[in-house]
Design a protein around this motif. Structure first.
Motif, PDB file in Angstrom:
ATOM      1  N   VAL A   1      13.475  -4.542 -10.072  1.00  0.00           N
ATOM      2  CA  VAL A   1      13.363  -3.413  -9.143  1.00  0.00           C
ATOM      3  C   VAL A   1      13.007  -2.130  -9.897  1.00  0.00           C
ATOM      4  CG1 VAL A   1      14.653  -1.912  -7.551  1.00  0.00           C
ATOM      5  CG2 VAL A   1      14.875  -4.407  -7.388  1.00  0.00           C
ATOM      6  N   GLU A   2      13.661  -1.886 -11.018  1.00  0.00           N
ATOM      7  CA  GLU A   2      13.322  -0.710 -11.825  1.00  0.00           C
ATOM      8  C   GLU A   2      11.891  -0.789 -12.333  1.00  0.00           C
ATOM      9  OE1 GLU A   2      17.699   0.391 -13.772  1.00  0.00           O
ATOM     10  OE2 GLU A   2      16.475  -1.183 -14.662  1.00  0.00           O
ATOM     11  N   ALA A   3      11.470  -1.975 -12.740  1.00  0.00           N
ATOM     12  CA  ALA A   3      10.098  -2.157 -13.220  1.00  0.00           C
ATOM     13  C   ALA A   3       9.093  -1.903 -12.097  1.00  0.00           C
ATOM     14  CB  ALA A   3       9.924  -3.566 -13.785  1.00  0.00           C
ATOM     15  N   ALA A   4       9.426  -2.321 -10.880  1.00  0.00           N
ATOM     16  CA  ALA A   4       8.543  -2.077  -9.741  1.00  0.00           C
ATOM     17  C   ALA A   4       8.424  -0.578  -9.453  1.00  0.00           C
ATOM     18  CB  ALA A   4       9.057  -2.819  -8.512  1.00  0.00           C
ATOM     19  N   ARG A   5       9.479   0.164  -9.711  1.00  0.00           N
ATOM     20  CA  ARG A   5       9.398   1.627  -9.547  1.00  0.00           C
ATOM     21  C   ARG A   5       8.419   2.231 -10.549  1.00  0.00           C
ATOM     22  NH1 ARG A   5      15.955   2.188  -9.097  1.00  0.00           N
ATOM     23  NH2 ARG A   5      16.148   1.623  -6.870  1.00  0.00           N
ATOM     24  N   LEU A   6       8.442   1.730 -11.783  1.00  0.00           N
ATOM     25  CA  LEU A   6       7.441   2.164 -12.757  1.00  0.00           C
ATOM     26  C   LEU A   6       6.040   1.828 -12.255  1.00  0.00           C
ATOM     27  CD1 LEU A   6       9.204   0.998 -16.044  1.00  0.00           C
ATOM     28  CD2 LEU A   6       8.757   3.354 -15.413  1.00  0.00           C
ATOM     29  N   GLY A   7       5.923   0.679 -11.610  1.00  0.00           N
ATOM     30  CA  GLY A   7       4.642   0.303 -11.026  1.00  0.00           C
ATOM     31  C   GLY A   7       4.178   1.278  -9.970  1.00  0.00           C
ATOM     32  N   SER A   8       5.096   1.748  -9.142  1.00  0.00           N
ATOM     33  CA  SER A   8       4.748   2.714  -8.097  1.00  0.00           C
ATOM     34  C   SER A   8       4.212   4.013  -8.691  1.00  0.00           C
ATOM     35  CB  SER A   8       5.976   3.015  -7.225  1.00  0.00           C
ATOM     36  OG  SER A   8       6.289   1.934  -6.391  1.00  0.00           O
ATOM     37  N   VAL A   9       4.813   4.453  -9.779  1.00  0.00           N
ATOM     38  CA  VAL A   9       4.354   5.687 -10.430  1.00  0.00           C
ATOM     39  C   VAL A   9       2.953   5.500 -10.991  1.00  0.00           C
ATOM     40  CG1 VAL A   9       4.823   7.388 -12.236  1.00  0.00           C
ATOM     41  CG2 VAL A   9       6.723   6.364 -10.968  1.00  0.00           C
ATOM     42  N   CYS A  10       2.740   4.398 -11.673  1.00  0.00           N
ATOM     43  CA  CYS A  10       1.432   4.138 -12.277  1.00  0.00           C
ATOM     44  C   CYS A  10       0.355   4.018 -11.195  1.00  0.00           C
ATOM     45  CB  CYS A  10       1.515   2.856 -13.108  1.00  0.00           C
ATOM     46  SG  CYS A  10       0.249   2.732 -14.380  1.00  0.00           S
ATOM     47  N   ALA A  11       0.689   3.371 -10.084  1.00  0.00           N
ATOM     48  CA  ALA A  11      -0.267   3.219  -8.991  1.00  0.00           C
ATOM     49  C   ALA A  11      -0.681   4.567  -8.418  1.00  0.00           C
ATOM     50  CB  ALA A  11       0.335   2.342  -7.893  1.00  0.00           C
ATOM     51  N   ALA A  12       0.255   5.511  -8.352  1.00  0.00           N
ATOM     52  CA  ALA A  12      -0.056   6.835  -7.813  1.00  0.00           C
ATOM     53  C   ALA A  12      -1.137   7.533  -8.630  1.00  0.00           C
ATOM     54  CB  ALA A  12       1.216   7.684  -7.765  1.00  0.00           C
ATOM     55  N   TYR A  13      -1.054   7.407  -9.935  1.00  0.00           N
ATOM     56  CA  TYR A  13      -2.090   8.022 -10.793  1.00  0.00           C
ATOM     57  C   TYR A  13      -3.464   7.408 -10.511  1.00  0.00           C
ATOM     58  CZ  TYR A  13       1.247  10.553 -13.764  1.00  0.00           C
ATOM     59  OH  TYR A  13       2.199  11.420 -14.238  1.00  0.00           O
TER      60      TYR A  13
ATOM     61  N   GLY B   1      -8.019   0.637  -7.509  1.00  0.00           N
ATOM     62  CA  GLY B   1      -7.333   0.157  -8.706  1.00  0.00           C
ATOM     63  C   GLY B   1      -5.825   0.284  -8.672  1.00  0.00           C
ATOM     64  N   ALA B   2      -5.271   0.654  -7.512  1.00  0.00           N
ATOM     65  CA  ALA B   2      -3.831   0.896  -7.452  1.00  0.00           C
ATOM     66  C   ALA B   2      -3.015  -0.359  -7.733  1.00  0.00           C
ATOM     67  CB  ALA B   2      -3.459   1.467  -6.085  1.00  0.00           C
ATOM     68  N   GLY B   3      -3.465  -1.499  -7.217  1.00  0.00           N
ATOM     69  CA  GLY B   3      -2.713  -2.736  -7.430  1.00  0.00           C
ATOM     70  C   GLY B   3      -2.632  -3.122  -8.898  1.00  0.00           C
ATOM     71  N   ASP B   4      -3.736  -2.986  -9.612  1.00  0.00           N
ATOM     72  CA  ASP B   4      -3.731  -3.313 -11.041  1.00  0.00           C
ATOM     73  C   ASP B   4      -2.849  -2.333 -11.816  1.00  0.00           C
ATOM     74  OD1 ASP B   4      -5.455  -5.457 -10.635  1.00  0.00           O
ATOM     75  OD2 ASP B   4      -7.243  -4.228 -10.926  1.00  0.00           O
ATOM     76  N   ALA B   5      -2.886  -1.052 -11.449  1.00  0.00           N
ATOM     77  CA  ALA B   5      -2.032  -0.062 -12.106  1.00  0.00           C
ATOM     78  C   ALA B   5      -0.555  -0.374 -11.838  1.00  0.00           C
ATOM     79  CB  ALA B   5      -2.384   1.339 -11.621  1.00  0.00           C
ATOM     80  N   PHE B   6      -0.246  -0.791 -10.611  1.00  0.00           N
ATOM     81  CA  PHE B   6       1.123  -1.183 -10.283  1.00  0.00           C
ATOM     82  C   PHE B   6       1.583  -2.308 -11.209  1.00  0.00           C
ATOM     83  CE2 PHE B   6       4.316  -3.751  -8.204  1.00  0.00           C
ATOM     84  CZ  PHE B   6       5.149  -2.838  -7.581  1.00  0.00           C
ATOM     85  N   ARG B   7       0.731  -3.278 -11.421  1.00  0.00           N
ATOM     86  CA  ARG B   7       1.092  -4.405 -12.272  1.00  0.00           C
ATOM     87  C   ARG B   7       1.332  -3.965 -13.716  1.00  0.00           C
ATOM     88  NH1 ARG B   7      -0.919  -5.683  -7.745  1.00  0.00           N
ATOM     89  NH2 ARG B   7      -1.034  -7.793  -6.882  1.00  0.00           N
TER      90      ARG B   7
ATOM     91  N   GLY C   1       0.815  -1.206   0.000  1.00  0.00           N
ATOM     92  CA  GLY C   1       0.000   0.000   0.000  1.00  0.00           C
ATOM     93  C   GLY C   1       0.850   1.258   0.000  1.00  0.00           C
ATOM     94  N   GLU C   2       0.543   2.165   0.927  1.00  0.00           N
ATOM     95  CA  GLU C   2       1.250   3.447   0.988  1.00  0.00           C
ATOM     96  C   GLU C   2       2.714   3.298   1.387  1.00  0.00           C
ATOM     97  OE1 GLU C   2      -0.095   4.618   5.556  1.00  0.00           O
ATOM     98  OE2 GLU C   2      -1.019   5.619   3.845  1.00  0.00           O
ATOM     99  N   LYS C   3       3.119   2.095   1.823  1.00  0.00           N
ATOM    100  CA  LYS C   3       4.519   1.853   2.183  1.00  0.00           C
ATOM    101  C   LYS C   3       5.342   1.348   0.997  1.00  0.00           C
ATOM    102  CE  LYS C   3       3.444   0.844   7.024  1.00  0.00           C
ATOM    103  NZ  LYS C   3       3.502  -0.181   8.116  1.00  0.00           N
ATOM    104  N   GLY C   4       4.713   1.226  -0.159  1.00  0.00           N
ATOM    105  CA  GLY C   4       5.445   0.805  -1.351  1.00  0.00           C
ATOM    106  C   GLY C   4       5.391  -0.689  -1.560  1.00  0.00           C
ATOM    107  N   SER C   5       6.526  -1.287  -1.875  1.00  0.00           N
ATOM    108  CA  SER C   5       6.598  -2.721  -2.133  1.00  0.00           C
ATOM    109  C   SER C   5       7.990  -3.230  -1.797  1.00  0.00           C
ATOM    110  CB  SER C   5       6.257  -3.030  -3.598  1.00  0.00           C
ATOM    111  OG  SER C   5       7.174  -2.381  -4.469  1.00  0.00           O
ATOM    112  N   VAL C   6       8.109  -4.551  -1.784  1.00  0.00           N
ATOM    113  CA  VAL C   6       9.394  -5.196  -1.526  1.00  0.00           C
ATOM    114  C   VAL C   6       9.622  -6.243  -2.606  1.00  0.00           C
ATOM    115  CG1 VAL C   6      10.754  -6.602   0.065  1.00  0.00           C
ATOM    116  CG2 VAL C   6       9.246  -4.828   0.969  1.00  0.00           C
ATOM    117  N   VAL C   7      10.812  -6.237  -3.191  1.00  0.00           N
ATOM    118  CA  VAL C   7      11.195  -7.228  -4.191  1.00  0.00           C
ATOM    119  C   VAL C   7      12.152  -8.210  -3.550  1.00  0.00           C
ATOM    120  CG1 VAL C   7      12.300  -7.630  -6.425  1.00  0.00           C
ATOM    121  CG2 VAL C   7      10.929  -5.553  -6.061  1.00  0.00           C
TER     122      VAL C   7
END
Length: 311
Positions: free
Chosen positions: A270-282, A250-256, A222-228
């Motif tokens: 890890v870089e891809a997960a960062r892109l996920g974090s940006v998409c989830a924010a929108y 819908g944040a989880g689906d956007a993250f994916r 959630g708001e704490k981000g993610s762990v790889v």
């Protein structure tokens, strides 16, 4: 790279009750419950895990192919998908059924009563997987038809096609043995922290044993981000700050979607997960799972504000 998304397509039909459910339920008569709530209209949104992921991927410049099933009422949603360049050739229409639908009523205390009709989702999508090019494909299996969620990983494994396994809300529908089989050999297993605990309890596997069966385990927080997690390594990925929390649904689906985009760009996980974090924010900043908008330029600027240059 062609991205294939196995997952549900559904209508979210949202209603608001201008009172509290508790004011209309008699506790001593709960055994013969018979209630009717007069709502303030109905708002219909396009949803489903497959549709949500595909929508955000389209904003990121991808043209994914959906592997799903729908009913006789799908025409408006179909036009929406095609308008965004999303491939619909893998969608099966089951004429005697309705498209899956969630009927959600929320009262003034934010309590919810939801009815879900799986409709066409009861049937497998029957997509001809043999047309997939193993050298230029990436798959994700998100919550949807249970048969597809077992069969598609088997095909990807047998043909050395990288895939993400994302069981989500369908975890309780699987046996432990089925879950252990389906996640085996995945490039990535992705869950939130609660879902990971459910998988561990169902399969009897420890977190370490799960990591041994996949290349990467991503746990969203959630708001704490993610762990790889990969074998011997654990890397936190920060959440991207949001201007307002309008709807986290819908944040989880956007993250994916962001994660898949990064993998298609041949970024590290890890870089891809960062892109996920940006998409989830929108997604969090808009009410509804397919209501957010951004240009690639806006997305890149937001990424770089949080994580530095996107090369």
């Amino acid at each position: 790279m062609q991205i294939y998304i196995s997952g549900s397509l559904a209508f979210d039909r949202i209603m608001t009750f201008p009172d509290k459910f508790s004011n209309h339920i008699l506790p001593d008569k709960i055994h013969i419950l018979n209630v009717c709530f007069l709502v303030d209209g109905l708002d219909e949104k396009f949803g489903g895990t497959g549709g949500n992921i595909a929508y955000s991927l389209s904003l990121l410049g991808e043209k994914p192919v959906l592997l799903s099933q729908v009913g006789k009422d799908f025409s408006l949603y179909d036009a929406w998908l095609q308008e965004h360049g999303i491939g619909v050739a893998g969608i099966r229409t089951v004429e005697q059924e309705f498209t899956a639908g969630a009927y959600i009523t929320t009262d003034q205390s934010d309590n919810q009563i939801t009815g879900f009709n799986p409709g066409a989702m009861k049937y497998p999508c029957q997509f001809d997987m043999t047309i997939i090019d193993p050298d230029d494909a990436l798959g994700i299996i998100s919550p949807g038809n249970l048969g597809d969620m077992m069969d598609h990983p088997r095909y990807y494994r047998a043909n050395s096609i990288p895939f993400i396994f994302d069981p989500g809300q369908q975890i309780p529908a699987f046996t432990g043995a089925q879950l252990a089989e389906a996640l085996g050999g995945a490039e990535i297993l992705i869950t939130n922290d609660y879902e990971l605990e459910m998988i561990m309890k169902s399969t009897g596997l420890t977190k370490g044993e799960i990591v041994d069966r996949v290349a990467y385990l991503i746990t969203t927080l959630g708001e704490k981000g993610s762990v790889v997690n990969s074998k011997g390594e654990e890397t936190p990925v920060a959440a991207v700050p949001v201007s307002v929390v309008a709807d986290p649904t819908g944040a989880g689906d956007a993250f994916r979607a962001g994660l898949l985009k990064g993998l298609a760009m041949e970024k590290t996980v890890v870089e891809a997960a960062r892109l996920g974090s940006v998409c989830a924010a929108y997604a969090v900043e808009c009410k509804g799972t397919q209501e957010h908008r951004f240009t690639l330029e806006e997305f890149t600027k937001r990424y770089e504000a949080s994580f530095g240059p996107l090369e």
